[in-house]
Scaffold this motif. Structure first.
Motif, PDB file in Angstrom:
ATOM      1  N   SER A   1     -11.736 -36.244 -16.422  1.00 45.18           N
ATOM      2  CA  SER A   1     -10.967 -35.320 -15.594  1.00 45.18           C
ATOM      3  C   SER A   1     -11.933 -34.420 -14.834  1.00 45.18           C
TER       4      SER A   1
ATOM      5  N   THR B   1     -11.900 -31.237 -14.715  1.00 43.36           N
ATOM      6  CA  THR B   1     -12.289 -30.130 -15.605  1.00 43.36           C
ATOM      7  C   THR B   1     -13.435 -30.530 -16.511  1.00 43.36           C
ATOM      8  N   LYS B   2     -13.340 -31.716 -17.129  1.00 49.63           N
ATOM      9  CA  LYS B   2     -14.400 -32.208 -18.014  1.00 49.63           C
ATOM     10  C   LYS B   2     -15.685 -32.426 -17.227  1.00 49.63           C
TER      11      LYS B   2
ATOM     12  N   THR C   1     -15.609 -38.331 -12.073  1.00 44.41           N
ATOM     13  CA  THR C   1     -14.151 -38.370 -12.220  1.00 44.41           C
ATOM     14  C   THR C   1     -13.595 -39.792 -12.244  1.00 44.41           C
TER      15      THR C   1
END
Length: 446
Positions: A424, A426-427, A420
């Motif tokens: 992100s 999520t990624k 991170t």
């Protein structure tokens, strides 16, 4: 039969379907850890500087590097990713081999590998094969590459790079033998980076990756190499190590039975791995409820090879001048662990803390051989307290070692924390799933 022939026979016959599932899973975990450490290095000066250098050299910038939206020639992109994976000294170690191979092999396989093969199974097999050969070279050296002033990862690493590239490029047995022979002439990397914390160490990683690819392509074009690279008059153990201390049987002992990826340790602390057992000891002193003023002095007992990395010269280690130097300072790292209870990437933001430097100066060392080294990076110390009491701490197996491992959840937490810095959440979580299903992929972009 020459040893290079035995190793080539193993590589050419390695069947993905016959590799145990736990070996494949562990390989994915090591790749994930290397990827995360690379993503965390986004703003490291060595990563930014080498990217700039490769931008001026790239003629066909087609491959995006992991930690930012820039494209380079595919081999240059893989080299940047390798430098990033090693830049923070947070990548894994095969402790017995004293080897950081995932920083080489994960970028080689995931970046270069998918550019020449759209087969996730082959890419995963290449990573495993690379670790098998590189680790055995390191183990056989018995630490003597380091004793001669060479970086084991630089010397053993190219043999792993070659083995992985041979799988990716489908070389036959004769070509693999030649590739292994040629690798010895492309091995290089001296430990003088320790004198000032300079960038040559991370370039060893990139150099091993690049040279492994070059050598394998030379061999595929039928360039020949010496059969006797491991046992001839000027073999690599004589050239780079102390041949009388080496054990060349380790090069092929247990092939297809003892899988080297299962012997790799993951780092819970972003520092030289040699210091981890002593860091664990410092945390244990803290957990005992001791305060700095309670401790008069600490005597650490350290094996010969780590001394050159984390102890000498001890006066310079008390107040390191850079974050990189701090990662190779036993007393400073122990002070961090004692005061903060942990060491993270943010721990190196203030190197001028008076409490740390004052405490670090209480720490000294004595050379002493431990039964566990180098399979383990243990910690042994005696602390003298202000009331005259002596407390001993013995950590035989450092946290993160394969015999005292991080759980998958701990590994995932480390990855997400690192990734991170560039992506992100999520990624980053999507990347975990992608690596966990690597064998099903035909490319690796994110």
């Amino acid at each position: 039969m020459y040893i290079s022939e035995k190793l080539a026979d193993f590589i050419v016959k390695l069947d993905y379907e016959m590799i145990p599932n736990e070996v494949k899973q562990r390989a994915k975990e090591l790749m994930l850890d290397a990827l995360g450490t690379a993503l965390a290095a986004k703003n490291e000066s060595c990563v930014l500087n080498v990217t700039k250098a490769f931008e001026s050299l790239s003629l066909n910038p087609s491959e995006k590097i992991w930690c930012e939206d820039k494209k380079l020639d595919v081999i240059y992109a893989a080299m940047v990713n390798a430098i990033a994976a090693h830049a923070l000294d947070f990548d894994d170690t095969h402790t017995e081999a004293i080897l950081h191979a995932s920083a080489i092999l994960a970028p080689l396989c995931l970046t270069y590998g998918f550019s020449v093969s759209k087969d996730g199974k082959k890419v995963l097999k290449a990573f495993i094969a690379g670790w098998e050969i590189a680790a055995r070279v390191g183990i056989a050296s018995k630490g003597s590459f380091h004793k001669r002033g060479f970086h084991t990862t630089a010397i053993a690493g190219i043999f792993g790079s070659v083995a992985a590239s041979c799988v990716l490029l489908d070389l036959n047995k004769e070509q693999i033998i030649n590739a292994l022979g040629l690798a010895g002439s492309f091995a290089s990397g001296v430990n003088e980076f320790l004198s000032n914390g300079s960038n040559s160490k991370v370039l060893h990683i990139a150099n091993a990756l690049k040279n492994g690819i070059l050598v394998t392509n030379f061999a595929k074009a039928n360039m020949s190499g010496p059969l006797s690279i491991f046992e001839g008059r000027d073999n690599i153990f004589r050239a780079f190590g102390l041949e009388d201390e080496c054990d060349k049987n380790e090069l092929y002992k247990g092939l297809s039975e003892i899988w080297q990826v299962m012997q790799v340790s993951l780092k819970p602390y972003p520092s030289c791995h040699f210091a981890h057992g002593l860091i664990d000891c410092a945390v244990s002193l803290r957990n005992d409820g001791l305060k700095a003023q309670d401790i008069v002095s600490i005597r650490c007992f350290v094996d010969e090879v780590p001394i050159a990395f984390i102890c000498d010269p001890i006066e310079a280690k008390y107040a390191p001048k850079s974050a990189y130097a701090a990662k190779f300072s036993m007393p400073f790292l122990m002070a961090l662990a004692f005061f903060d209870g942990k060491i993270t990437l943010k721990s190196y933001e203030d190197l001028n803390r008076a409490d740390l430097i004052e405490f670090a100066k209480k720490i000294s060392y004595e050379k002493k051989k431990s039964s566990g080294f180098p399979k383990y990076f243990p910690g042994h110390l005696e602390a003298i307290l202000s009331d005259g009491k002596i407390i001993k701490k013995d950590i035989p197996i450092n946290k993160g070692n394969f015999d005292n491992p991080l759980s998958f959840e701990e590994l995932k937490s480390k990855f997400l924390s690192n990734a991170t810095a560039s992506l992100s959440l999520t990624k980053a979580e999507e990347l975990v799933e992608k690596v966990q299903n690597l064998e099903k992929l035909g490319d690796f972009h994110f």
